[in-house]
Design an enzyme around this catalytic site. Structure first.
Site, PDB file in Angstrom:
ATOM      1  N   ILE A 165      28.777  39.213  45.593  1.00  0.00           N
ATOM      2  CA  ILE A 165      28.111  40.100  46.566  1.00  0.00           C
ATOM      3  C   ILE A 165      28.392  39.612  47.974  1.00  0.00           C
ATOM      4  O   ILE A 165      27.768  40.047  48.928  1.00  0.00           O
ATOM      5  CB  ILE A 165      26.593  40.098  46.299  1.00  0.00           C
ATOM      6  CG1 ILE A 165      26.043  38.661  46.370  1.00  0.00           C
ATOM      7  CG2 ILE A 165      26.290  40.719  44.948  1.00  0.00           C
ATOM      8  CD1 ILE A 165      24.561  38.600  46.458  1.00  0.00           C
ATOM      9  N   ASP A 166      29.350  38.668  48.101  1.00  0.00           N
ATOM     10  CA  ASP A 166      29.521  37.944  49.367  1.00  0.00           C
ATOM     11  C   ASP A 166      30.473  38.593  50.365  1.00  0.00           C
ATOM     12  O   ASP A 166      30.682  38.064  51.451  1.00  0.00           O
ATOM     13  CB  ASP A 166      29.968  36.504  49.062  1.00  0.00           C
ATOM     14  CG  ASP A 166      31.249  36.443  48.220  1.00  0.00           C
ATOM     15  OD1 ASP A 166      32.074  37.368  48.284  1.00  0.00           O
ATOM     16  OD2 ASP A 166      31.415  35.446  47.484  1.00  0.00           O
ATOM     17  N   CYS A 225      16.103  50.733  51.370  1.00  0.00           N
ATOM     18  CA  CYS A 225      14.668  50.980  51.218  1.00  0.00           C
ATOM     19  C   CYS A 225      14.421  51.384  49.764  1.00  0.00           C
ATOM     20  O   CYS A 225      15.062  52.293  49.244  1.00  0.00           O
ATOM     21  CB  CYS A 225      14.194  52.081  52.162  1.00  0.00           C
ATOM     22  SG  CYS A 225      12.479  52.524  51.840  1.00  0.00           S
ATOM     23  N   HIS A 239      28.093  44.183  41.128  1.00  0.00           N
ATOM     24  CA  HIS A 239      26.677  43.818  41.295  1.00  0.00           C
ATOM     25  C   HIS A 239      26.152  44.190  42.681  1.00  0.00           C
ATOM     26  O   HIS A 239      25.135  43.655  43.115  1.00  0.00           O
ATOM     27  CB  HIS A 239      26.486  42.319  41.021  1.00  0.00           C
ATOM     28  CG  HIS A 239      26.688  41.960  39.574  1.00  0.00           C
ATOM     29  ND1 HIS A 239      26.968  40.689  39.131  1.00  0.00           N
ATOM     30  CD2 HIS A 239      26.664  42.735  38.443  1.00  0.00           C
ATOM     31  CE1 HIS A 239      27.087  40.693  37.810  1.00  0.00           C
ATOM     32  NE2 HIS A 239      26.923  41.920  37.366  1.00  0.00           N
TER      33      HIS A 239
HETATM   34  N1  APR Z   1      37.944  27.981  41.164  1.00  0.00           N
HETATM   35  C1  APR Z   1      37.796  28.808  40.081  1.00  0.00           C
HETATM   36  N2  APR Z   1      36.693  28.781  39.294  1.00  0.00           N
HETATM   37  C2  APR Z   1      35.718  27.907  39.592  1.00  0.00           C
HETATM   38  C3  APR Z   1      35.810  27.025  40.698  1.00  0.00           C
HETATM   39  C4  APR Z   1      36.982  27.077  41.500  1.00  0.00           C
HETATM   40  N3  APR Z   1      37.167  26.290  42.566  1.00  0.00           N
HETATM   41  N4  APR Z   1      34.674  26.284  40.733  1.00  0.00           N
HETATM   42  C5  APR Z   1      33.908  26.684  39.694  1.00  0.00           C
HETATM   43  N5  APR Z   1      34.535  27.667  39.004  1.00  0.00           N
HETATM   44  C6  APR Z   1      34.095  28.395  37.796  1.00  0.00           C
HETATM   45  C7  APR Z   1      33.112  27.648  36.916  1.00  0.00           C
HETATM   46  O1  APR Z   1      33.815  26.766  36.024  1.00  0.00           O
HETATM   47  C8  APR Z   1      32.432  28.820  36.182  1.00  0.00           C
HETATM   48  O2  APR Z   1      33.168  29.172  35.026  1.00  0.00           O
HETATM   49  O3  APR Z   1      33.393  29.545  38.225  1.00  0.00           O
HETATM   50  C9  APR Z   1      32.507  29.976  37.192  1.00  0.00           C
HETATM   51  C10 APR Z   1      31.188  30.374  37.833  1.00  0.00           C
HETATM   52  O4  APR Z   1      30.348  30.870  36.860  1.00  0.00           O
HETATM   53  P1  APR Z   1      28.943  31.588  37.174  1.00  0.00           P
HETATM   54  O5  APR Z   1      28.158  30.784  38.169  1.00  0.00           O
HETATM   55  O6  APR Z   1      28.281  31.889  35.875  1.00  0.00           O
HETATM   56  O7  APR Z   1      29.404  32.925  37.926  1.00  0.00           O
HETATM   57  P2  APR Z   1      29.688  34.359  37.391  1.00  0.00           P
HETATM   58  O8  APR Z   1      30.396  34.370  36.072  1.00  0.00           O
HETATM   59  O9  APR Z   1      30.280  35.103  38.528  1.00  0.00           O
HETATM   60  O10 APR Z   1      28.202  34.893  37.194  1.00  0.00           O
HETATM   61  C11 APR Z   1      28.024  36.228  36.905  1.00  0.00           C
HETATM   62  O11 APR Z   1      25.645  36.007  37.090  1.00  0.00           O
HETATM   63  O12 APR Z   1      23.560  35.490  38.038  1.00  0.00           O
HETATM   64  C12 APR Z   1      24.558  36.437  37.892  1.00  0.00           C
HETATM   65  O13 APR Z   1      24.817  38.287  39.302  1.00  0.00           O
HETATM   66  C13 APR Z   1      25.152  36.931  39.193  1.00  0.00           C
HETATM   67  O14 APR Z   1      27.348  37.833  39.580  1.00  0.00           O
HETATM   68  C14 APR Z   1      26.651  36.757  38.998  1.00  0.00           C
HETATM   69  C15 APR Z   1      26.757  36.756  37.496  1.00  0.00           C
END
Ligand code: APR
Length: 247
Positions: free
Chosen positions: A103-104, A127, A119
């Site tokens: 969402i960034d 609102c 998302h």
């Molecule tokens: N480059 C690539 N991947 C990376 C890096 C990096 N430098 N650093 C970390 N990661 C990986 C981690 O290993 C992990 O697999 O990014 C992933 C992040 O996972 P999540 O935090 O679970 O993110 P995401 O899959 O986008 O989450 C999905 O969860 O809470 C909700 O809405 C929120 O959109 C989000 C959704």
């Protein structure tokens, strides 16, 4: 790894319709922490603040944390080489769309045009009563933001727990996945549905899957064809160099 990288570059160059599917990991090197894992947002903050019911009962507390995470902190982040590489591959006609769970706004800031924010996004506030939208930068977030029309509490235009996926982004994402012959998954654990079903849907329709992540994920042993272990910027820079040599 070098061999897999070469295979991935060949797949990308020969694909007719490449779609990127990104998660929090692509923005980690822009200074934005992921959600899960030891350094993830949910290890520091209570995810309850993004629960729709909790938000409606405790808007002041929720907004204090939302402002800190998504506006004071995210607001400073800039796109990194991985976002920029995807924008460049779109300009070259290779990447047709980016489906993001983030969402960034960093894909847009990097120059990508065809971005489906599965998302929602943090740029706008909405609102909850009359659906009027406001640019977050036009609203004073020092106080709890209210709609100037009906005085209801404004909510960021990204989805909270308990909310549905924005209709247009949903439709466009699945359309892109259907057309794709190649999906590049970058930085997602694959733990959140329905987003995580997009690459699987593409795979069922015959797409190949390249995955970039420092760690294995739920995708890796289920649908991934080529796993490129490493950070998004490092791998995407290598891919971009490889592609430019072939074009
Ligand atoms: N480059 C690539 N991947 C990376 C890096 C990096 N430098 N650093 C970390 N990661 C990986 C981690 O290993 C992990 O697999 O990014 C992933 C992040 O996972 P999540 O935090 O679970 O993110 P995401 O899959 O986008 O989450 C999905 O969860 O809470 C909700 O809405 C929120 O959109 C989000 C959704």
């Amino acid at each position: 790894m070098e061999n897999d990288l070469k295979k991935a570059i060949d797949l990308i160059v020969n694909s007719k319709y490449t779609v990127a599917f990104t998660g929090a990991g692509i923005s980690v090197e822009s200074g934005i922490p992921p959600f899960r894992g030891e350094t993830g947002l949910w290890s520091k903050y209570n995810p309850e603040i993004l629960d729709l019911t909790y938000f409606s009962i405790n808007p002041v507390e929720s907004w204090r944390v939302i402002k800190e995470i998504f506006y004071d902190f995210f607001g400073e982040a800039k796109p990194n080489d991985a976002h920029i590489a995807l924008a460049e591959l779109e300009k070259n006609g290779i990447v047709k769309a980016v489906i993001t769970q983030n969402i960034d706004n960093l894909h847009y800031e990097a120059g990508s045009k065809e971005v489906y924010e599965f998302h929602g996004n943090s740029r706008m506030l909405v609102c909850q009563y009359c659906s009027k939208k406001y640019k977050a930068t036009d609203v004073n977030l020092a106080d709890i933001p209210l709609c100037d029309h009906c005085h209801a509490v404004l909510k960021p235009d990204f989805i909270f727990f308990g909310e549905g996926i924005p209709e247009l982004a949903y439709k466009k994402s699945f359309e892109a996945a259907k057309n794709a012959d190649l999906i590049i998954i970058i930085g997602s654990t694959g733990e959140v549905v329905p987003a995580s079903s997009i690459p699987s849907f593409a795979k069922q329709n015959g797409a190949k899957i390249i995955e970039i992540n420092p760690e294995k994920t739920l995708f890796t042993n289920s649908i991934t064809d080529i796993f490129l272990q490493g950070k998004a910027t490092e791998i995407m820079n290598k891919i971009l160099i490889g592609i430019k040599q072939k074009l």
